[in-house]
Design an enzyme around this catalytic site. Structure first.
Site, PDB file in Angstrom:
ATOM      1  N   ASP A 194      78.977  55.985  41.615  1.00 53.31           N
ATOM      2  CA  ASP A 194      79.173  55.698  40.196  1.00 53.31           C
ATOM      3  C   ASP A 194      78.062  56.384  39.403  1.00 53.31           C
ATOM      4  O   ASP A 194      77.106  56.896  39.986  1.00 53.31           O
ATOM      5  CB  ASP A 194      79.167  54.184  39.924  1.00 53.31           C
ATOM      6  CG  ASP A 194      78.029  53.488  40.642  1.00 53.31           C
ATOM      7  OD1 ASP A 194      76.925  54.074  40.764  1.00 53.31           O
ATOM      8  OD2 ASP A 194      78.220  52.339  41.092  1.00 53.31           O
ATOM      9  N   ASP A 198      75.269  56.122  36.267  1.00 55.01           N
ATOM     10  CA  ASP A 198      74.536  55.277  35.327  1.00 55.01           C
ATOM     11  C   ASP A 198      73.808  56.168  34.341  1.00 55.01           C
ATOM     12  O   ASP A 198      73.165  57.146  34.723  1.00 55.01           O
ATOM     13  CB  ASP A 198      73.510  54.422  36.080  1.00 55.01           C
ATOM     14  CG  ASP A 198      74.194  53.458  37.031  1.00 55.01           C
ATOM     15  OD1 ASP A 198      74.991  52.638  36.558  1.00 55.01           O
ATOM     16  OD2 ASP A 198      73.948  53.548  38.245  1.00 55.01           O
ATOM     17  N   ASP A 215      63.888  50.116  41.295  1.00 55.57           N
ATOM     18  CA  ASP A 215      63.492  49.608  42.607  1.00 55.57           C
ATOM     19  C   ASP A 215      62.812  50.645  43.510  1.00 55.57           C
ATOM     20  O   ASP A 215      61.691  50.443  43.967  1.00 55.57           O
ATOM     21  CB  ASP A 215      64.684  48.931  43.327  1.00 55.57           C
ATOM     22  CG  ASP A 215      65.967  49.743  43.304  1.00 55.57           C
ATOM     23  OD1 ASP A 215      65.939  50.893  42.832  1.00 55.57           O
ATOM     24  OD2 ASP A 215      67.000  49.222  43.775  1.00 55.57           O
TER      25      ASP A 215
HETATM   26  P1  ATP Z   1      74.955  53.092  44.849  1.00 52.30           P
HETATM   27  O1  ATP Z   1      75.626  53.058  43.504  1.00 52.30           O
HETATM   28  O2  ATP Z   1      75.163  54.344  45.600  1.00 52.30           O
HETATM   29  O3  ATP Z   1      75.214  51.873  45.658  1.00 52.30           O
HETATM   30  P2  ATP Z   1      72.588  52.933  43.225  1.00 52.30           P
HETATM   31  O4  ATP Z   1      71.140  53.179  43.535  1.00 52.30           O
HETATM   32  O5  ATP Z   1      73.196  53.772  42.166  1.00 52.30           O
HETATM   33  O6  ATP Z   1      73.378  53.051  44.594  1.00 52.30           O
HETATM   34  P3  ATP Z   1      73.333  50.715  41.582  1.00 52.30           P
HETATM   35  O7  ATP Z   1      73.552  49.297  41.963  1.00 52.30           O
HETATM   36  O8  ATP Z   1      74.452  51.517  41.034  1.00 52.30           O
HETATM   37  O9  ATP Z   1      72.740  51.405  42.885  1.00 52.30           O
HETATM   38  O10 ATP Z   1      72.114  50.714  40.561  1.00 52.30           O
HETATM   39  C1  ATP Z   1      71.787  51.812  39.734  1.00 52.30           C
HETATM   40  C2  ATP Z   1      70.283  51.935  39.562  1.00 52.30           C
HETATM   41  O11 ATP Z   1      69.762  50.750  38.938  1.00 52.30           O
HETATM   42  C3  ATP Z   1      69.498  52.050  40.849  1.00 52.30           C
HETATM   43  O12 ATP Z   1      69.469  53.375  41.315  1.00 52.30           O
HETATM   44  C4  ATP Z   1      68.134  51.576  40.432  1.00 52.30           C
HETATM   45  O13 ATP Z   1      67.432  52.568  39.711  1.00 52.30           O
HETATM   46  C5  ATP Z   1      68.472  50.454  39.460  1.00 52.30           C
HETATM   47  N1  ATP Z   1      68.539  49.140  40.145  1.00 52.30           N
HETATM   48  C6  ATP Z   1      69.630  48.569  40.701  1.00 52.30           C
HETATM   49  N2  ATP Z   1      69.331  47.384  41.241  1.00 52.30           N
HETATM   50  C7  ATP Z   1      68.027  47.174  41.018  1.00 52.30           C
HETATM   51  C8  ATP Z   1      67.106  46.099  41.329  1.00 52.30           C
HETATM   52  N3  ATP Z   1      67.518  45.016  41.997  1.00 52.30           N
HETATM   53  N4  ATP Z   1      65.835  46.237  40.920  1.00 52.30           N
HETATM   54  C9  ATP Z   1      65.422  47.335  40.227  1.00 52.30           C
HETATM   55  N5  ATP Z   1      66.213  48.360  39.937  1.00 52.30           N
HETATM   56  C10 ATP Z   1      67.510  48.284  40.305  1.00 52.30           C
HETATM   57 MG    MG Z   2      75.084  53.552  41.375  1.00 57.56          MG
END
Ligand code: ATP
Ligand code: MG
Length: 413
Positions: free
Chosen positions: A29, A31, A108
């Site tokens: 996805d 962001d 994170d």
């Molecule tokens: P994927 O979408 O491939 O599962 P992602 O890293 O993009 O991995 P998302 O849940 O889409 O995960 O979150 C987007 C972004 O938001 C992360 O890359 C991170 O920068 C931030 N983020 C998400 N969850 C947390 C958290 N619990 N604490 C701090 N930052 C977070």
């Molecule tokens: Mg993501």
């Protein structure tokens, strides 16, 4: 991003989108972060909805796709942030708007805090994420203990994302997870449900499971599961779980749907067996023992992971169908095949067989039964009368020795 830019706002792609693109992978996805505030974002996009009470953010819809657009947030600054933490150090409020740099430090992991800048097509890196990416290293930003305490789900994210990317978890991050597994208890059971689905149903269940076990996180999520890790040969419960997860990964890779109920049925099957054995040992009838064990296995798990009711109903259906599959008298097989959960229950039976239970005859029978015409179906049922009693599970003694009947279920009568 261009629409925000043309309206004189800053806009960046951030998070998994940038990370995965830099690795040549297809992001799950996208962001976006911006200095525009939620209301301002809404004014720019007709196809936009503001969501979330705790963090207000915008979901911009493009056909089937949803792009998450958030305003830069601050909150890593220790003094300022202390007002928004509870006594355990968990974050309560995290919605103060900030600068891009503040936004980076509250993310994170370093590889999740890279910003793609459309003004000059550069990647902005405040936390050393590019170097970590190059070295294929997953490192939490800031003091590991503080950051995991703030939000223990980050431990699960570390395992899931490092597993999926094939990264190593950096030393300090790794040490902190080992020390802090228990803090997962502080996370709400509904959030853990969502995380567990991501851990096991997104195509990397096997490697994720290994990492979870390595840190002792699996036992935190599924406290009744220690029986799976007992040293025994063959270890049918473990082998069943591994094969179940392997199948799930394969289905995801093939673009086939995967359902939460099957996953929980597999993970909790051994818990059911343990209660079942106990119930038998105190003299309950096998059928009763089984039904009550099935209820209990679910009930116990719900205090840690709040699996929605419609899912637990499906899990119990898959389990009790294991009894029905053993009962092939008269018209019953016809009713069994018509049951909405037949397919899942049949797959579950095959999995038990693959894992080493003595179910070859039963599996072959059901495989064939689905395939033949009605007349042959009747012939198949009739010919069962001639099958030697020794292969039938009906006469199995109650409460036989531990492990010997652990993997079998009770007969319905
Ligand atoms: P994927 O979408 O491939 O599962 P992602 O890293 O993009 O991995 P998302 O849940 O889409 O995960 O979150 C987007 C972004 O938001 C992360 O890359 C991170 O920068 C931030 N983020 C998400 N969850 C947390 C958290 N619990 N604490 C701090 N930052 C977070
Ligand atoms: Mg993501």
């Amino acid at each position: 991003m261009y629409r925000l830019k043309n309206a004189d706002y800053d806009a960046y792609l951030v998070g998994g989108g940038v990370r995965d693109l830099l690795l040549g992978k297809h992001p799950k996805d996208f962001d976006i972060v911006t200095n525009a505030q939620p209301e301002e974002i809404r004014q720019l996009f007709g196809n936009c909805r503001l969501i979330g009470r705790r963090f207000r953010l915008a979901h911009v819809h493009f056909g089937n796709e949803v792009i998450e657009v958030a305003t830069f947030r601050a909150g890593h600054n220790e003094d300022e942030a202390s007002a928004h933490h509870n006594q355990d150090g968990m974050i309560l409020r995290d919605n103060i708007f900030g600068t891009i740099e503040e936004d980076a430090w509250r993310r994170d992991f370093s590889v999740n805090a890279l910003y793609y800048n459309i003004n000059d097509f550069s990647v902005i890196d405040y936390t050393g994420g590019l170097k970590d990416l190059e070295q294929r290293r997953f490192r939490i930003i800031g003091d590991p203990e503080v950051r995991f305490r703030e939000d223990p789900v980050r431990m699960l994210r570390a395992v899931r994302l490092a597993g999926k990317l094939g990264f190593v978890i950096e030393e300090e991050t790794d040490k902190a997870i080992h020390q802090m597994v228990v803090s997962l208890q502080a996370v709400s059971s509904s959030r853990l449900y969502e995380e567990v689905l991501k851990l096991f149903l997104t195509g990397h269940a096997i490697v994720t499971f290994e990492l979870l076990c390595n840190y002792g996180l699996f036992e935190q999520l599924f406290p009744g599961s220690d029986g799976i890790f007992e040293k025994k040969d063959p270890n049918i419960p473990l082998s069943m779980l591994l094969k179940g997860l392997e199948n799930t990964d394969k289905r995801v890779a093939d673009g086939k749907p995967v359902v939460p109920a099957f996953l929980f049925a597999v993970i909790l099957w051994n818990n059911l067996q343990t209660y079942f054995e106990y119930n038998c040992s105190i003299g309950r009838s096998p059928f009763d023992a089984f039904q009550s064990a099935s209820r209990k296995a679910i009930e116990k798990q719900l205090s840690d992971i709040s699996i929605p009711r419609r899912i637990t109903t499906q899990v119990r259906d898959v389990w009790s169908m294991q009894l029905r599959l053993e009962n092939r008298k008269g018209k019953r097989p016809f009713r069994t095949v018509d049951h909405p959960r037949f397919r899942a229950a049949y797959d579950f039976l095959l999995l038990r067989e693959e894992a080493g239970e003595q179910l070859q005859e039963l599996c072959d029978w059901w495989t064939k039964f689905q395939d033949v015409d009605e007349e042959l179906k009747y012939t198949m049922i009739r010919s069962l009368r001639n099958v030697s009693k020794s292969t039938s599970t009906k006469k199995r003694k109650r409460g036989t020795k531990k492990h010997t009947n652990k993997s079998s279920v009770a007969s319905e009568n």
